[in-house]
Motif scaffolding. Structure first.
Motif, PDB file in Angstrom:
ATOM      1  N   LEU A   7       0.835  -1.209   0.000  1.00 37.65           N
ATOM      2  CA  LEU A   7       0.000   0.000   0.000  1.00 37.65           C
ATOM      3  C   LEU A   7       0.870   1.259   0.000  1.00 37.65           C
ATOM      4  O   LEU A   7       0.536   2.250  -0.670  1.00 37.65           O
ATOM      5  N   GLU A   8       1.979   1.214   0.749  1.00 32.86           N
ATOM      6  CA  GLU A   8       2.890   2.362   0.760  1.00 32.86           C
ATOM      7  C   GLU A   8       3.517   2.562  -0.621  1.00 32.86           C
ATOM      8  O   GLU A   8       3.655   3.695  -1.104  1.00 32.86           O
ATOM      9  N   TRP A   9       3.913   1.471  -1.260  1.00 33.71           N
ATOM     10  CA  TRP A   9       4.460   1.570  -2.617  1.00 33.71           C
ATOM     11  C   TRP A   9       3.446   2.236  -3.544  1.00 33.71           C
ATOM     12  O   TRP A   9       3.807   3.128  -4.337  1.00 33.71           O
ATOM     13  N   HIS A  10       2.193   1.838  -3.445  1.00 34.86           N
ATOM     14  CA  HIS A  10       1.153   2.397  -4.312  1.00 34.86           C
ATOM     15  C   HIS A  10       0.986   3.897  -4.059  1.00 34.86           C
ATOM     16  O   HIS A  10       0.873   4.690  -5.007  1.00 34.86           O
ATOM     17  N   ARG A  11       0.981   4.311  -2.790  1.00 31.19           N
ATOM     18  CA  ARG A  11       0.835   5.744  -2.469  1.00 31.19           C
ATOM     19  C   ARG A  11       2.006   6.547  -3.029  1.00 31.19           C
ATOM     20  O   ARG A  11       1.832   7.630  -3.596  1.00 31.19           O
ATOM     21  N   GLN A  12       3.211   6.014  -2.831  1.00 34.15           N
ATOM     22  CA  GLN A  12       4.391   6.739  -3.296  1.00 34.15           C
ATOM     23  C   GLN A  12       4.453   6.798  -4.820  1.00 34.15           C
ATOM     24  O   GLN A  12       4.833   7.825  -5.408  1.00 34.15           O
ATOM     25  N   HIS A  13       4.075   5.680  -5.447  1.00 31.85           N
ATOM     26  CA  HIS A  13       4.104   5.638  -6.918  1.00 31.85           C
ATOM     27  C   HIS A  13       3.184   6.691  -7.523  1.00 31.85           C
ATOM     28  O   HIS A  13       3.541   7.333  -8.519  1.00 31.85           O
TER      29      HIS A  13
END
Length: 325
Positions: free
Chosen positions: A315-321
């Motif tokens: 989920l963090e990867w998705h937010r940062q992406h």
């Protein structure tokens, strides 16, 4: 090969089971037992005997995965699996007992089988697939997804591994002919496509099942009479890039919110609350319709079991992406 992996995956999904006493999946249980013995190298050639090892494995699976009010023995699936149209399971009669097998006599008890049958054997194509770890995983996943999807944790413990672990495509290299029973690059591509189709269907169906067929974002749940579902099993980190089909990399979303998630219109924070991408959307709605931005800060629906919760790192990867604050 005459018959590809997709053909056998379809056959595994359409096995004949007894429904008179509820679904009694003895043919799938027999196949799981045989596959385990092949994986242990106990069965090294295409001859399946009625050994104590096979019987004990079948009883293990049956006692845990079959309705307790009716318990057939191994003989019934061992015999009847050979009696379907276009069977991939075949029986070899003992010398002098060929007429008994050809007569159509029901050899549906262990003593009858032992007196008349030497061994069972599979289509050679199928036996080759079951000796390859990659294709074996596809076929095990197919059996479990179709016949035991409501008992995932129990099946994992029985098999010893998660049958839905994602399949690595790193094995598809120029030396693939040494690892898989395929003869040409065209076969490799067909094989890869068959694996991906089964993998994708398995992942998506089981993610949706974990969320009770509801969209985690808007809670929508619509299923048609033919079991078509408006909800998808979505990847958090895209499979095309990360090759991750673990359940914690999945979330159940309706088709609108699946598209919106994949395009970064919203994210999910570390407390599983919805984060609408600020200053990105211009919305209007008819009376009684909830705007997307009104979901900001609401919690999503979650699976009941913690091990299937969406992975916080994903989920963090998705937010940062997508630069979602």
């Amino acid at each position: 090969m005459d018959k590809d992996l997709g053909y056998y995956a379809h056959r595994f999904r359409t096995l004949r089971v007894n429904i008179n006493r509820g679904v009694t999946p003895y043919q799938p249980l027999l196949l799981l037992s045989v596959i385990e013995l092949i994986g242990q190298n106990y069965i090294q050639e295409n001859k399946i005997y009625l050994t104590p090892e096979l019987v004990s494995l079948f009883v293990k699976y049956r006692s845990q995965l079959s309705p307790s009010h009716y318990q057939a023995d191994l003989a019934q699936p061992f015999f009847f699996l050979s009696r379907v149209k276009n069977a991939f399971w075949h029986l070899k009669a003992k010398e002098g007992k060929e007429a008994v097998l050809d007569s159509g006599t029901r050899l549906n008890s262990v003593p009858l089988l032992r007196r008349n049958i030497d061994f069972a054997f599979l289509d050679e194509d199928l036996f080759d697939y079951l000796k390859s770890p990659i294709s074996k995983n596809v076929l095990v996943s197919t059996l479990v997804e179709k016949w035991f999807a409501d008992q995932l944790k129990r099946v994992e413990k029985l098999i010893g591994v998660n049958p839905f672990d994602h399949i690595s495509y790193s094995d598809f290299d120029p030396g693939i002919e040494r690892q898989l029973p395929l003869a040409s690059e065209l076969d490799v591509n067909s094989y890869k496509n068959a694996i991906e189709a089964v993998r994708d269907t398995t992942f998506r169906k089981n993610i949706v099942r974990l969320y009770d067929s509801r969209c985690a974002f808007c809670h929508l749940r619509i299923i048609s009479l033919d079991e078509t579902n408006i909800v998808d099993g979505a990847h958090i980190k895209p499979f095309s890039k990360f090759k991750d089909d673990t359940y914690s990399n999945g979330i159940s979303l309706c088709k609108n919110h699946h598209w919106a998630f994949d395009h970064g219109w919203f994210g999910i924070d570390e407390n599983y609350r919805i984060l609408i991408r600020q200053n990105w959307l211009t919305e209007s709605a008819s009376q009684g319709t909830k705007l997307m931005r009104e979901y900001h800060g609401e919690g999503i629906i979650l699976p009941h079991e913690d091990e299937f919760l969406p992975d916080l790192g994903a989920l963090e990867w998705h937010r940062q992406h997508w630069k979602i604050a």
